[in-house]
Design an enzyme around this catalytic site. Structure first.
Site, short mmCIF file in Angstrom:
data_model
loop_
_atom_site.label_atom_id
_atom_site.label_comp_id
_atom_site.label_asym_id
_atom_site.label_seq_id
_atom_site.Cartn_x
_atom_site.Cartn_y
_atom_site.Cartn_z
CE1 TYR A 144 -4.01 2.01 0.43
CE2 TYR A 144 -2.83 3.10 2.19
CZ TYR A 144 -3.90 3.04 1.33
OH TYR A 144 -4.86 4.03 1.37
N GLY A 204 -1.47 -3.72 20.55
CA GLY A 204 -0.26 -3.22 21.20
C GLY A 204 -0.62 -2.59 22.54
#
Ligand code: UDP
Ligand code: UDP
Length: 314
Positions: A144, A204
């Protein structure tokens, strides 16, 4: 269409849905064509907004080779080994290139929607358009990031080489009604999870930041850019910056204060922080976003509630 323009939408419906435009189908100034931009197309238009590309990491990682190819490369069978010829069988000139070729043939103005991902995991904060970025060329997001970077290159090369009128927008995280419910991006995930009484999945430690822009602000920014005199690139985003934990709090405040948070391992190469510097767009386009997260989110929630539970519970 509200400003008397005729709009032709070209979509392969990989991540888009016909329902999103169903309410326009009766409008004589509106048309939809099911088409994949990796195939050439002939149309007569004055302006091209080139938005075609999956933008959720979950979607663009699904077929990374197609992501990057449809964004950029001119794959010629003769130049590649048989291994590549298989990939090449469905396309030899693709995506952005087809749209640029179309724009060149008909003399249309071409607007590329690039991305804040061109800055990668940025070492400058907030990001200004003059920053060249910090992208991992071999990572899982590269299809991307590098795809869009090369799309910018192609756009500028068509501008310099073929005198094409071009515009480049770098879009920062955007949310709003009609987003795919299971799109996989953070705002749609948290909203759908809170509505379904599922835990909000924070990846995370949740201290990474993003800056969230409401969709109508982006549309205004894109139209100002298209109609204006400046090529760009322009950052189009809302400078309001949130950690993922702060975003979870806004979602809890908006939908369900009891929504639980569940920590999950983060994905590779996740940018630690992101926030647009929009000085250039303010000065040259007279544009800035108007809808803060706490105002935009409820509008998205109303739409998600309807789609998840049906009208009766909306
Ligand atoms: N193209 C298209 N529609 C058009 C004109 C061109 O899809 O109306 C595609 C065309 O198939 C070509 C690409 O855009 O593969 C680039 O076109 P360009 O004329 O710039 O390059 P060339 O065909 O000369 O390599
Ligand atoms: N993220 C998260 N929970 C989710 C989905 C994403 O905490 O359910 C985090 C992700 O790790 C990233 C941020 O939200 O730091 C934005 O991710 P998203 O996929 O929405 O967009 P990106 O900006 O990464 O393209």
């Amino acid at each position: 269409m509200a400003s008397e323009l005729t709009v032709i939408v070209v979509d392969n419906f990989f991540t888009g849905r016909k329902d999103n435009v169903a309410h326009h189908l009766a409008n004589p100034r509106f048309e939809v064509i099911r088409h994949d931009v990796v195939e050439p197309i002939l149309l007569e238009v004055d302006q091209i907004y080139h938005l075609a590309c999956p933008a959720s990491p979950v979607h663009y990682k699904y077929n990374p080779i197609k992501t990057i190819i449809s964004l950029l490369i001119q794959f010629r069978k003769s130049k590649f080994s048989s291994k590549f010829a298989a990939i090449d069988s469905w396309t030899n000139v693709v995506g952005t290139l087809n749209m640029l070729g179309l724009a060149k043939r008909i003399g249309a103005r071409f607007l590329l929607t690039s991305t804040s991902e061109v800055y990668g995991d940025p070492l400058q904060h907030p990001q200004v358009e003059t920053y060249w970025g910090n992208v991992n060329p071999i990572g899982v997001r590269s299809c991307y990031d590098e795809g869009k970077r090369t799309a910018e290159t192609l756009t500028m090369d068509y501008h310099r080489g073929a005198n094409l009128e071009v515009r480049i927008a770098r879009i920062f995280n955007t949310y709003g009604p009609r987003m795919c419910i299971d799109d996989g991006r953070v705002v749609s995930n948290f909203v759908a999870q809170a509505l379904r009484k599922e835990p909000l999945t924070v990846y995370g430690d949740g201290k990474q930041t993003r800056s969230f822009q409401y969709v109508s602000d982006l549309v205004e920014g894109l139209m100002s850019l298209m109609e204006g005199e400046h090529i760009g690139p322009f950052n189009l985003g809302n400078p309001g910056e949130f950690t993922m934990l702060e975003l979870a709090k806004v979602v809890q405040d908006t939908i369900d204060s009891n929504a639980r948070i569940e920590f999950r391992p983060n994905t590779a190469d996740d940018p630690h922080k992101r926030k647009p510097d929009i000085t250039r767009a303010k000065e040259l386009l007279g544009w800035e976003p108007k809808v803060p997260l706490r105002e935009g989110l409820p509008l998205m929630v109303t739409d998600f509630r309807k789609r998840i539970f049906g009208d009766q519970e909306a």
